[in-house]
Design an enzyme around this catalytic site. Structure first.
Site, PDB file in Angstrom:
ATOM      1  N   GLU A   1     -74.649 -48.354  49.072  1.00  0.00           N
ATOM      2  CA  GLU A   1     -75.418 -47.180  48.681  1.00  0.00           C
ATOM      3  C   GLU A   1     -74.588 -46.426  47.664  1.00  0.00           C
ATOM      4  OE1 GLU A   1     -78.291 -46.092  48.919  1.00  0.00           O
ATOM      5  OE2 GLU A   1     -79.043 -47.559  50.374  1.00  0.00           O
TER       6      GLU A   1
ATOM      7  N   CYS B   1     -75.955 -37.712  48.015  1.00  0.00           N
ATOM      8  CA  CYS B   1     -76.463 -38.687  47.044  1.00  0.00           C
ATOM      9  C   CYS B   1     -77.908 -38.384  46.703  1.00  0.00           C
ATOM     10  CB  CYS B   1     -76.317 -40.122  47.519  1.00  0.00           C
ATOM     11  SG  CYS B   1     -75.872 -40.317  49.212  1.00  0.00           S
TER      12      CYS B   1
END
Lengths: 533, 457
Positions: free
Chosen positions: A297, A331
């Site tokens: 990720e 994020c």
């Protein structure tokens, strides 16, 4: 002390269907008081020690330290600094632990995870306090982090039990076909500091639930949070060898990635490191009997499109929360607003006014809207981007930030040169840009042109627009008429596409498949013309 | 049937009999028809809400028509008229006509609830209400407050409203029932203010932040209201704002400069499970306070039910509100009784002293049973009619207001003032309330008998 956790929806029982752990009801004063008390208790015990833990043995517990970003002179934890040889020892222990752990069935493994979840729940106030100190997470987000960690344990425990049953295959007379999923082996987990408990818990839990052994290398900024997870799992009956903790820096992570005994690498962090991992993991030196798999990720450049029919009363708080919550260090954080030209100016004005009143200060104070960023380098990076934004455009708002910690002013920039770097690169801090677009389709083109595809937002009250944009945008998670952060396990499986990540979504139904190998057995059940099933 | 219940039924029947006969006015009939349609079909109701909600953001009639047809597409069973509407929307002139019709419809609906775009523009309606026997409380609608400038603007609008209303109200004719109770005079001018509009810093997890910021804007308003002899009522919003609001009001009214005024009030929401304790705190504060004008407590059911339930469900919390309507209704009556019983102080001989009550009581409801229970309990416990105020919402409780006034009781209409754009959030909430399946007005509209309407919850 009264239990502040609301008992409305407890999921202590593995047989119960999954439900998200309720966050604390911080609007109630006694709940806030319990957190303040937990922080005082924690402060009295600082600094903590986060040792290297290999095969249950506590190793060195000093070598580097984590500090409080809002008061960097305060040491939160001393941690052992794991070396390359520690990485080797941890992988060797994991290979041993794998045999014992994988031999247990999914149900038995699930019990361990659920017990660990219960430990985290019991320690939730203390753990939230630890995140306030070690990562400067404000209370609501620190509490949500603990809840998400609990959710990952609960969710993957159940999912692994379901996965063990294997899928149905086509069957014909005289033949028995079965398919099942077996663990791959040793998982190296390399986790970030921004969700210092939830993200390592998610990756570790996925590996363990499916029967792998795990070596955890947490971010050097948050070793104490990672230790809490390891303690909870060991205390819940996990074989010591099945989970090792390697606090440390990049070199130990790199050693794990290139170690031939590692089968799967689960990583969450920056795009640069992610791509290095993908490359390094592709090597198959002699003696390594498998190809590594990488689940990564990485970053994002998350855009929010605001159409002319949006409800600005809803847009403003959603943007403020998504861009400046935890100082933009998620994020999923909103970074770039693309507003219809008809509403652009009004939006900038209201957004700027809303940012002007944000309270920047120590995260332990209720009423602080934004704390500091994680460390000095982050502060310098964000301030540099903000300077650039000022040169390439206009700073519409920049609230006051105190000195003393790694504070950055929450900043809104607009009227930017379309080529400005700040429109393309991930800032990972409290900086939001706003630009105008002629219409939603032009805005979609802008989003599509980015290499990232993690989260995006759309504000529109037209069902046709919502449908069109949802079909078109490449992002992993699109949020419509709400903030774009705060994905919940099981409700919003989370993960990006393109250069934002490889692998399926965390907290979703197919995440565990990345930690297993499918095996199919076909047995002939005919003996001399007789079916002997 | 107990004596009290008998009295209640008698009062309720009296109120019901005093209701004006259903209006024959074609516009009102259309309204009723629209409401009925909306409450009969959940999908249609959703489409109507979304239309009302988006109207101010639409840039043209064409834009509005497009939104309308998109919403209608999601309705499975469309009445013929709407089917026809969707057909005409295929052409630009058709869309223009449809958009214009929709805009007119929404504006018409808004005017039913919003008495004017500004206090000045509202004066005619307010004076008309006064002459017909209803006092008012003016509520200034506005967009959400996110910035200091927006909070300042709201405070300035409040101040302007106090001035404009005070100047105008001086020339209104005398209405003794609306102007005094046993405790003394009641201001003609009554303004409701929202704390969330007075500060951009409402933080449920940090009530002191919003309280301190809002205090800087509420204090000058209290001074102005005191100097003009007006009443300031602090509205209650969602639970997230409760602690901020409570602390703010108690702190400010406790400041020495407000010892003699202005008249001020707060709101108690009966749908909150915790409302009994909230009343305890109000009484405790009132007992300890040396202020002269008694604090007015407006008892309402509460207007954020959906919000509270959805928020709680999404977070896994126990909902802070009663989930069964009958529980709310029972609690409403219980709180009514407590308010009426516990408002009184005792004189030196230990006798109730109606001239120095701790609280003034205002019961705001469109439920005839709830109103009747307040009137009956007040009478049964020896209270004067004029020591009880009843309140209704403009646009929803107009006919009930007429009936209350005709029965010789004091009624106050809560009157929103503001422009259409700013008023939409309010409008949607009112529509939601009016068309929800178990609302009292809904039952009444479906033709429930007076016996059903007066049955104990």
């Amino acid at each position: 002390m009264p239990n502040p956790a609301n008992p409305a929806n407890p999921v202590h029982d593995r047989a119960a269907p999954f439900a998200n752990e309720p966050v604390l009801e911080l609007r109630r004063a006694p709940v806030r008081d319990s957190l303040t008390a937990a922080l005082a208790e924690l402060d009295a015990r600082l600094p903590l020690h986060a040792p290297i833990m290999i095969g249950g043995e506590r190793g060195a517990d000093s070598g580097f330290e984590s500090t409080d970003p809002s008061a960097p002179e305060r040491v939160v934890a001393y941690a052992g600094r794991a070396t390359e040889s520690d990485a080797g020892a941890a992988v060797a222990a994991a290979s041993r632990g794998f045999r014992e752990w994988s031999a247990r069935g999914a149900a038995e493994r699930a019990e361990v995870l659920v017990r660990a979840a219960a430990t985290l729940r019991e320690r939730r106030l203390e753990l939230a306090a630890l995140m306030v100190r070690e990562c400067a997470k404000p209370w609501p987000e620190a509490d949500a982090d603990v809840c998400e960690a609990i959710d990952f344990l609960q969710y993957y425990a159940r999912a692994a039990v379901a996965l063990e049953r294997g899928p149905e295959l086509v069957q014909v007379p005289g033949e028995r076909n079965t398919m099942r999923y077996v663990p791959r082996g040793v998982v190296a987990v390399i986790s970030p500091w921004n969700f210092p408990l939830a993200i390592p818990t998610g990756m570790v839990a996925a590996g363990l639930a499916t029967g792998n052994a795990v070596v955890l290398k947490p971010a050097e900024q948050s070793p104490a949070c990672a230790l809490a997870l390891v303690e909870a799992l060991h205390g819940a009956g996990l074989p010591p060898d099945a989970l090792s903790l390697l606090p440390g820096f990049g070199e130990v992570g790199a050693a794990l990635v290139s170690h031939p005994g590692v089968h799967t690498i689960a990583f969450t962090g920056s795009g640069a490191v992610g791509l290095e991992i993908v490359q390094a993991a592709a090597e198959t030196p002699d003696g390594q009997g498998h190809v590594k798999r990488v689940v990564a990720e990485m970053g994002g450049k998350n855009c929010v499109i605001v159409d002319s029919d949006a409800d600005i009363d809803e847009v403003v708080p959603a943007l403020v929360g998504s861009a400046f919550g935890f100082a933009g260090q998620k994020c999923s954080a909103a970074s770039r607003v693309i507003a219809h030209e008809a509403v652009h100016d009004a939006l900038v004005e209201r957004l700027a006014g809303a940012v002007d009143v944000l309270a920047v200060g120590p995260p332990e104070r209720f009423g602080t809207d934004m704390g500091p960023v994680i460390e000095c380098e982050a502060q310098e990076r964000v301030l540099a981007y903000a300077r650039e934004a000022g040169q390439a455009g206009r700073i519409a708002a920049s609230a006051a930030a105190p000195s003393g910690g790694w504070y950055c002013p929450p900043t809104v920039a607009c009227d930017l040169d379309p080529d400005a770097r700040v429109l393309r690169e991930e800032v990972f801090g409290p900086l939001l840009t706003v630009e105008a677009a002629a219409n939603v389709d032009v805005a979609c083109e802008t989003v599509e042109a980015l290499p990232f595809a993690l989260t995006a937002g759309l504000f529109s009250r037209s069902p046709a627009t919502v449908e069109r944009v949802a079909a078109r945008l490449p992002v992993g998670n699109l949020y419509v008429n709400r903030g774009i952060t705060g994905a919940m396990v099981g409700r919003q499986p989370f993960g990006g596409n393109r250069r934002s990540g490889i692998g399926s979504k965390a907290g979703g139904p197919d995440y565990l498949l990345q930690f297993v190998e499918p095996r199919v057995v076909t047995e002939n059940t005919m003996r001399h013309g007789l079916v002997v099933e | 049937m107990s004596h009290c219940e008998e009295l209640l039924v008698r009062v309720g029947r009296g109120l019901h009999a005093a209701l004006p006969r259903p209006s024959r006015h074609p516009i009102k009939a259309l309204d009723a028809k629209g409401m009925e349609l909306a409450s009969s079909d959940a999908e249609l109701r959703a489409a109507l809400f979304r239309l009302v909600d988006v109207t101010p953001a639409c840039r043209s009639h064409d834009d509005l028509a497009r939104h309308l047809t998109e919403y209608l597409k999601e309705v499975d069973e469309r009445p013929q008229a709407l089917q026809a509407a969707m057909r005409v929307a295929h052409t630009a002139p058709g869309r223009a006509a449809l958009g214009a019709a929709a805009a007119t419809g929404v504006r018409h609906m808004a005017h039913r609830f919003i008495v004017g775009e500004s206090p000045q523009a509202a004066l005619g309606v307010l004076e008309g209400l006064w002459k017909e026997g209803s006092a008012c409380s003016v509520d200034l609608l506005g967009e959400a407050t996110f910035t200091s400038e927006e909070a300042d603007r709201y405070a300035a609008r409040c101040e302007e409203a106090l001035e404009v209303l005070s100047a105008a109200a001086r020339s209104w004719p005398q209405r003794p029932l609306l102007e005094a109770d046993s405790a003394g005079p009641l201001p003609r001018v009554n303004l409701s203010v929202k704390v969330s509009a007075l500060t951009p810093l409402m933080r449920p997890e940090a009530p002191h932040v919003g309280r301190d910021d809002a205090a800087q804007r509420l204090r000058p308003l209290l001074r102005r209201a005191r100097d003009l002899g007006a009443h300031l009522h602090i509205d209650m919003e969602s639970l997230d704002a409760l602690e901020t609001t409570e602390e703010l009001v108690f702190d400010l009214l406790g400041e020495p400069e407000f010892g003699d005024g202005p008249s001020a009030g707060v709101v108690l929401q009966a749908y909150l499970r915790d409302s009994g304790r909230q009343l305890d705190r109000m009484l405790e504060w009132a007992r300890a306070s040396e202020r002269r004008p008694p604090l007015t407590v407006r008892l309402v059911k509460g207007a954020y039910w959906d919000h509270e339930v959805v928020e709680a469900r999404q977070h896994g919390w126990a909902p802070p509100v009663f989930e069964v309507k009958a529980e709310s209704d029972r609690n409403f009556e219980e709180l009514t009784r407590r308010l009426l019983d516990e408002r009184l102080t005792k004189d030196s001989a230990g006798k109730p002293d109606p001239w120095h009550p701790l609280l003034r009581v205002a019961i705001a409801s469109h439920n005839i049973r709830s109103l009747a229970s307040a009137i009956a309990h007040n009478r049964a416990s020896g209270g004067e009619d004029h020591d009880l105020e009843l309140q209704v919402l403009r646009g929803l409780g107009d006919e009930l207001g007429v009936a209350i006034a005709a029965s010789g009781l004091r009624v106050r209409s809560y009157c929103p003032v503001g422009d259409l754009v700013a008023g939409m959030a309010y409008l949607v909430r009112r529509l939601l309330e009016n068309t929800s399946n178990d609302s009292f007005l809904g039952e009444q509209q479906r033709g429930a008998s007076i016996d059903e309407l007066l049955a104990a919850p």
